[in-house]
Scaffold this motif. Structure first.
Motif, short mmCIF file in Angstrom:
data_model
loop_
_atom_site.label_atom_id
_atom_site.label_comp_id
_atom_site.label_asym_id
_atom_site.label_seq_id
_atom_site.Cartn_x
_atom_site.Cartn_y
_atom_site.Cartn_z
N PHE A 6 -40.21 25.34 -72.49
CA PHE A 6 -40.06 23.92 -72.79
C PHE A 6 -39.90 23.75 -74.30
O PHE A 6 -40.26 24.63 -75.07
CB PHE A 6 -41.28 23.13 -72.32
N ARG A 7 -39.43 22.58 -74.70
CA ARG A 7 -39.29 22.33 -76.15
C ARG A 7 -39.48 20.84 -76.45
O ARG A 7 -39.26 19.98 -75.61
CB ARG A 7 -37.93 22.81 -76.65
N PHE A 8 -39.92 20.60 -77.67
CA PHE A 8 -39.97 19.24 -78.22
C PHE A 8 -39.11 19.27 -79.47
O PHE A 8 -39.31 20.11 -80.35
CB PHE A 8 -41.41 18.85 -78.56
N ALA A 9 -38.11 18.38 -79.54
CA ALA A 9 -37.10 18.49 -80.60
C ALA A 9 -36.94 17.16 -81.34
O ALA A 9 -35.96 16.43 -81.15
CB ALA A 9 -35.76 18.92 -79.99
N LEU A 26 -46.47 15.82 -72.99
CA LEU A 26 -46.01 16.15 -71.64
C LEU A 26 -45.38 17.53 -71.60
O LEU A 26 -45.56 18.28 -70.63
CB LEU A 26 -45.02 15.09 -71.14
N ASN A 27 -44.62 17.88 -72.64
CA ASN A 27 -44.01 19.21 -72.69
C ASN A 27 -45.07 20.30 -72.77
O ASN A 27 -44.96 21.33 -72.09
CB ASN A 27 -43.04 19.30 -73.87
N VAL A 28 -46.09 20.09 -73.59
CA VAL A 28 -47.17 21.06 -73.68
C VAL A 28 -47.90 21.17 -72.35
O VAL A 28 -48.19 22.29 -71.87
CB VAL A 28 -48.15 20.68 -74.80
N ARG A 29 -48.19 20.03 -71.74
CA ARG A 29 -48.90 20.03 -70.45
C ARG A 29 -48.10 20.80 -69.40
O ARG A 29 -48.66 21.61 -68.66
CB ARG A 29 -49.14 18.59 -69.98
N ASP A 224 -36.33 24.45 -69.17
CA ASP A 224 -36.72 23.12 -68.68
C ASP A 224 -36.66 22.12 -69.82
O ASP A 224 -37.42 22.22 -70.79
CB ASP A 224 -38.14 23.16 -68.11
N VAL A 225 -35.75 21.15 -69.70
CA VAL A 225 -35.62 20.09 -70.70
C VAL A 225 -36.37 18.87 -70.20
O VAL A 225 -35.97 18.22 -69.24
CB VAL A 225 -34.14 19.75 -70.94
N LEU A 226 -37.51 18.59 -70.84
CA LEU A 226 -38.35 17.44 -70.47
C LEU A 226 -38.24 16.42 -71.60
O LEU A 226 -38.74 16.65 -72.69
CB LEU A 226 -39.80 17.90 -70.26
N ARG A 227 -37.57 15.32 -71.35
CA ARG A 227 -37.30 14.33 -72.39
C ARG A 227 -37.34 12.93 -71.77
O ARG A 227 -37.48 12.77 -70.57
CB ARG A 227 -35.94 14.60 -73.03
N LEU A 245 -18.46 25.62 -72.22
CA LEU A 245 -18.84 26.65 -73.19
C LEU A 245 -19.57 27.84 -72.55
O LEU A 245 -20.09 28.70 -73.26
CB LEU A 245 -19.72 26.03 -74.28
N ASP A 246 -19.61 27.85 -71.22
CA ASP A 246 -20.26 28.95 -70.49
C ASP A 246 -21.72 29.12 -70.89
O ASP A 246 -22.21 30.24 -71.12
CB ASP A 246 -19.51 30.27 -70.71
N LEU A 247 -22.44 28.00 -70.98
CA LEU A 247 -23.85 28.02 -71.34
C LEU A 247 -24.71 27.87 -70.08
O LEU A 247 -24.29 27.25 -69.11
CB LEU A 247 -24.16 26.87 -72.31
N PRO A 248 -25.92 28.41 -70.10
CA PRO A 248 -26.79 28.30 -68.92
C PRO A 248 -27.23 26.87 -68.66
O PRO A 248 -27.29 26.05 -69.59
CB PRO A 248 -27.98 29.20 -69.27
N GLU A 249 -27.53 26.58 -67.42
CA GLU A 249 -27.97 25.23 -67.02
C GLU A 249 -29.49 25.20 -66.88
O GLU A 249 -30.05 25.87 -66.01
CB GLU A 249 -27.33 24.86 -65.68
N PRO A 250 -30.19 24.44 -67.72
CA PRO A 250 -31.64 24.30 -67.54
C PRO A 250 -31.95 23.29 -66.44
O PRO A 250 -31.08 22.55 -65.98
CB PRO A 250 -32.10 23.77 -68.91
N ARG A 251 -33.20 23.27 -66.01
CA ARG A 251 -33.68 22.17 -65.17
C ARG A 251 -33.97 20.99 -66.09
O ARG A 251 -34.36 21.18 -67.24
CB ARG A 251 -34.96 22.57 -64.42
N TYR A 252 -33.83 19.79 -65.56
CA TYR A 252 -34.09 18.59 -66.35
C TYR A 252 -35.24 17.81 -65.75
O TYR A 252 -35.42 17.76 -64.54
CB TYR A 252 -32.84 17.72 -66.44
#
Length: 294
Positions: A6-9, A26-29, A224-227, A245-252
């Motif tokens: 996960f990330r916070f940006a 929430l991201n940390v949790r 996992d993109v949690l935003r 761009l042939d990039l991987p798909e995260p879960r949202y």
């Protein structure tokens, strides 16, 4: 099976507010609950508004929130060549074009069109879709701007992009809070056509949020993109770019927003109460967590 990341940006272009605190916590949790990793990324594309002082204040806020900091922290300003390379790749596909209309010209054209009784399409955020230079500017005026190195944006030709990607594009939307974290993900259709020809860069800025976020998520191995829910519809654009761009798909996972007394989303630009001022006013972390429903 690899563990989730996960990330916070945040962007250091102003002071963080309690809406940012909700997203970070929430991201940390989620990372703890799913035995994954939590990363912080500094989205400092806007070199004029993002300052070292604001970044230092941001990290003070994150320390007060008790967020773990996994070094080194990725800063977008250190990766401008990577965004340029992605733009060049899209240009080689024939999917990027230079657009010379100013915001004022777009607004005036749309206003005139709507005043004549014709509705003009808008994106999910309410902004009018780009009308195209040739619908507003004469051939001579457009040529003059191109020859004089006038300001421009680089836009994705969404029609061509969607034709290349093909039909049936989707994303996986999982739960963001509580027991929903462990439930099955829902398949959501990605309708990027509603956004029109989005901006991917400007003459003086080598990338936009849309382009940078998909490249950075791939670079950091974000699974996992949690935003916030305000970015739910933008996921369609991000899925298009990931495919191109042939990039991987995260879960949202899109979480609820913290709203102001008037019901609007909190914003740095509106000088909403910052975490810094709340801390200095004596608010405890326990009180903050209670205030944002955690």
């Amino acid at each position: 099976m690899s563990k989730p990341v996960f990330r916070f940006a945040p962007s250091p272009n102003g002071h963080l507010h309690i809406g940012h605190a909700l997203s970070a916590l929430l991201n940390v949790r989620a990372a703890v609950a799913l035995e994954g990793r939590f990363l912080v990324r500094v989205e400092d594309i806007d070199q004029a508004r993002c300052t070292p002082e604001l970044e230092a204040g941001m990290f003070e806020d994150l320390a007060w929130l008790g967020l773990p900091l996994d070094e080194p922290v990725l800063r977008q300003s250190e990766h401008f060549p990577d965004y340029r390379a992605a733009l060049e790749r899209l240009q080689d596909m024939g999917l990027i074009y230079s657009a010379y209309l100013s915001r004022a010209e777009i607004k005036r054209f749309v206003q005139d069109t709507e005043d004549s009784g014709k509705p003009w399409p808008r994106d999910p955020d309410g902004a009018p879709l780009y009308p195209g230079d040739t619908n507003v500017l004469s051939e001579s005026e457009l040529g003059k701007r191109m020859d004089s190195d006038a300001p421009f944006t680089l836009r994705l030709d969404m029609g061509k992009a969607l034709a290349r990607v093909g039909a049936g594009l989707t994303w996986q939307e999982a739960g963001s809070e509580g027991k929903a974290l462990f439930g099955p993900a829902e398949t959501v259709p990605a309708d990027a056509s509603r956004w029109g020809d989005v901006v991917l860069a400007r003459k003086d800025t080598p990338t936009s949020y849309h382009l940078a976020v998909v490249i950075d998520d791939a670079r950091q191995g974000i699974t996992d993109v949690l935003r916030g829910q305000d970015l739910y519809q933008a996921t369609s654009v991000h899925r298009v770019l990931q495919c191109l761009l042939d990039l991987p798909e995260p879960r949202y996972r899109h979480h609820r927003l913290v709203l102001g007394p008037d019901g609007r989303k909190l914003s740095k630009s509106n000088d909403d109460t910052s975490l810094k001022s709340l801390r200095e006013g004596g608010l405890t972390l326990t009180e903050l967590r209670r205030r944002i429903g955690l």
